[in-house]
Design a protein around this motif. Structure first.
Motif, short mmCIF file in Angstrom:
data_model
loop_
_atom_site.label_atom_id
_atom_site.label_comp_id
_atom_site.label_asym_id
_atom_site.label_seq_id
_atom_site.Cartn_x
_atom_site.Cartn_y
_atom_site.Cartn_z
N ARG A 64 7.79 -6.55 23.11
CA ARG A 64 9.24 -6.63 22.90
C ARG A 64 9.61 -5.81 21.68
N LEU A 65 10.61 -4.95 21.86
CA LEU A 65 11.11 -4.10 20.78
C LEU A 65 12.55 -4.48 20.49
N SER A 66 12.85 -4.70 19.22
CA SER A 66 14.22 -5.05 18.83
C SER A 66 15.00 -3.81 18.47
N LEU A 67 16.27 -3.80 18.89
CA LEU A 67 17.17 -2.68 18.58
C LEU A 67 17.97 -2.95 17.32
N SER A 68 17.58 -3.95 16.56
CA SER A 68 18.34 -4.30 15.35
C SER A 68 17.85 -3.49 14.15
N LEU A 87 15.20 4.06 14.47
CA LEU A 87 14.66 4.00 15.83
C LEU A 87 14.10 5.36 16.25
N ARG A 88 14.80 6.43 15.88
CA ARG A 88 14.30 7.78 16.18
C ARG A 88 12.99 8.04 15.44
N GLN A 89 12.91 7.59 14.19
CA GLN A 89 11.66 7.74 13.44
C GLN A 89 10.53 6.98 14.13
N ALA A 90 10.83 5.80 14.63
CA ALA A 90 9.82 5.00 15.32
C ALA A 90 9.30 5.74 16.55
N VAL A 91 10.19 6.38 17.29
CA VAL A 91 9.78 7.14 18.47
C VAL A 91 8.88 8.29 18.07
N GLU A 92 9.24 9.00 17.01
CA GLU A 92 8.42 10.13 16.56
C GLU A 92 7.03 9.67 16.14
N ARG A 93 6.98 8.52 15.48
CA ARG A 93 5.67 7.99 15.08
C ARG A 93 4.85 7.57 16.30
N LEU A 94 5.52 6.97 17.28
CA LEU A 94 4.82 6.56 18.50
C LEU A 94 4.20 7.77 19.20
N LYS A 95 4.92 8.90 19.15
CA LYS A 95 4.41 10.13 19.79
C LYS A 95 3.13 10.62 19.12
N GLN A 96 2.97 10.34 17.82
CA GLN A 96 1.82 10.84 17.08
C GLN A 96 0.56 10.01 17.28
N VAL A 97 0.71 8.80 17.83
CA VAL A 97 -0.45 7.94 18.04
C VAL A 97 -1.26 8.43 19.23
N ASN A 98 -2.56 8.49 19.06
CA ASN A 98 -3.44 8.91 20.16
C ASN A 98 -3.75 7.70 21.04
N TRP A 99 -3.02 7.57 22.13
CA TRP A 99 -3.15 6.40 23.01
C TRP A 99 -4.33 6.53 23.96
N GLU A 100 -4.98 7.68 23.99
CA GLU A 100 -6.11 7.87 24.89
C GLU A 100 -7.44 7.60 24.21
N ALA A 101 -7.38 7.36 22.93
CA ALA A 101 -8.63 7.15 22.15
C ALA A 101 -9.26 5.80 22.50
N LYS A 141 0.82 -1.22 0.00
CA LYS A 141 0.00 0.00 0.00
C LYS A 141 0.85 1.27 0.00
N GLY A 142 2.17 1.09 -0.03
CA GLY A 142 3.08 2.24 -0.05
C GLY A 142 3.44 2.78 1.32
N ILE A 143 3.16 2.03 2.37
CA ILE A 143 3.47 2.48 3.74
C ILE A 143 4.89 2.08 4.10
N ASP A 144 5.64 3.00 4.65
CA ASP A 144 7.00 2.75 5.11
C ASP A 144 6.93 2.08 6.48
N VAL A 145 7.22 0.79 6.54
CA VAL A 145 7.12 0.03 7.78
C VAL A 145 8.48 -0.07 8.46
N ILE A 146 8.51 0.24 9.74
CA ILE A 146 9.73 0.08 10.54
C ILE A 146 9.55 -1.19 11.37
#
Length: 389
Positions: free
Chosen positions: A365-369, A375-389, A29-34
């Motif tokens: 479990r999160l892999s550091l490989s 990894l920084r991109q993953a953190v930024e994406r995690l920040k954008q998720v609405n975890w209270e919804a 679908k063209g999504i960049d998956v980490i």
């Protein structure tokens, strides 16, 4: 007519393959998956290992069948490695066996040791292949409880004596996948004592023993006096030397168990390609500077991720070993819900804790490989998720 065996029909789905399928769908679908879900090193093998492999590829005699137990050069390198690192002496002819990766060895070992219905104690949380291997051998899995309050050290006393009397094998895995827990010699000493008392055999999986930080050195269970009477230990070059695709590992310890495993293996495979074995021997005989360099990279990634996740309110601990983080998640979500939401809304794959047993609920479990930028991109994406919804 039912074409398939009960073993295949009742095999639980391998969760990592399910995530791989979802990942492929998102990529289409063209999504960049980490992908931080699987424990496959992203770093290259040491250059001297690659050069040794190239050199051995040019030797025509290396294209014959390998000796079933592994070539002598590799088995002697494993024995030398154990004497140098642990002060443990091994007979390379009877106490060392080459494997096509430790995963293969674990599955075949239980086929060599179990009769239908035999009981096996497996860590909870623990590597899913232990349960799979028991299933293949038609054994019965019983969980050995681990919990965060005790640092995921085995709670031997929580199981009734009757369980130990019925159990045939006990799996241990330190440094631990997925929990990252480590233990000292006292835990192994207690385990060996328990095994001798109840006539249980110990299988210790030490795949992550050299992915360590902060000066920590993981012990071998074979350092315990008399451990060879009741234990074997699996090792792998996948993690420390980034040779995962080479499929090369070993089992060491009790010679009778190793002989039984060799009977299974000699009737099902002809060992690993000889050049790979000789490249692995070069790795084991090396000064380990490449391992230390890898660990510095993993530690840099780990420190960044721990600080970033803690800043988001996640109570993740800084591990002393493995390239994983075992992360307590927000209480509003199950492990599977958290992982699914992160994948669907942020394109980041982590593994739900329940993949490793019921006690993994509440964790991922999160892999550091992956490179630190990803990894920084993953953190930024995690920040954008609405975890209270």
């Amino acid at each position: 007519m039912n074409m398939f065996s009960d073993i295949v029909r009742t095999m639980p789905p391998y969760l990592f393959s399910q995530f791989q399928k979802k990942k492929e769908e998102l990529i289409k679908k063209g999504i960049d998956v980490i992908d931080l879900g699987i424990g496959a090193p992203d770093l290259p093998p040491p250059s001297f290992v690659v050069e040794k492999l190239k050199e051995e590829l040019n030797e025509p005699t290396n294209y014959t069948y390998s000796p079933y137990a592994g070539c002598k050069e590799y088995r002697e390198a494993v024995a030398h490695f154990y004497e140098r690192e642990y002060g443990v002496q091994l007979d390379p002819d009877t106490e060392v066996l080459a494997l096509i990766g430790s995963k293969e060895g674990i599955v075949h070992l239980l086929q060599a040791m179990l009769n239908p219905g035999d009981m096996v104690l497996i860590p909870d949380p623990g590597y899913p292949v232990y349960r799979t291997a028991v299933h293949f051998a038609r054994g019965k899995s019983v969980y050995l409880p681990l919990d965060a309050e005790n640092g995921y050290v085995p709670l031997f006393s929580k199981l009734p004596s009757l369980i130990y009397e019925d159990a045939k094998i006990m799996f241990l895995n330190y440094p631990s996948n997925p929990t990252t827990a480590t233990v000292g010699m006292d835990t192994f000493t207690e385990a060996v004592s328990l095994a001798k008392k109840h006539h249980i055999f110990i299988v210790h999986d030490s795949a992550y023993s050299f992915v360590t930080f902060q000066g920590f050195k993981a012990p071998s269970i074979l350092q315990v006096n008399g451990a060879k009477e009741v234990a074997v230990e699996f090792g792998s070059l996948s993690k420390s030397y980034n040779m995962a695709g080479c499929r090369i590992g070993y089992i060491v310890g009790n010679k009778d168990v190793i002989k039984a495993l060799s009977i299974i293996k000699s009737n099902t495979d002809t060992c690993q390609f000889i050049p790979i074995q000789k490249a692995a021997a070069a790795a084991l005989m090396s000064d380990h500077k490449s391992v230390q360099a890898n660990n510095r990279i993993y530690e840099q990634r780990m420190n960044m991720m721990v600080e970033a996740l803690q800043a988001l309110g996640m109570k993740v601990q800084r591990p002393k070993a493995t390239f994983f983080l075992w992360i307590p998640i927000f209480k509003e979500y199950s492990s599977a819900q958290f992982a699914a939401k992160l994948l669907e809304e942020a394109g980041v794959i982590v593994t739900p804790g329940t993949a490793f047993g019921p006690s993994g609920e509440g964790y991922v479990r999160l892999s550091l490989s992956a490179p630190i930028e990803r990894l920084r991109q993953a953190v930024e994406r995690l920040k954008q998720v609405n975890w209270e919804a």
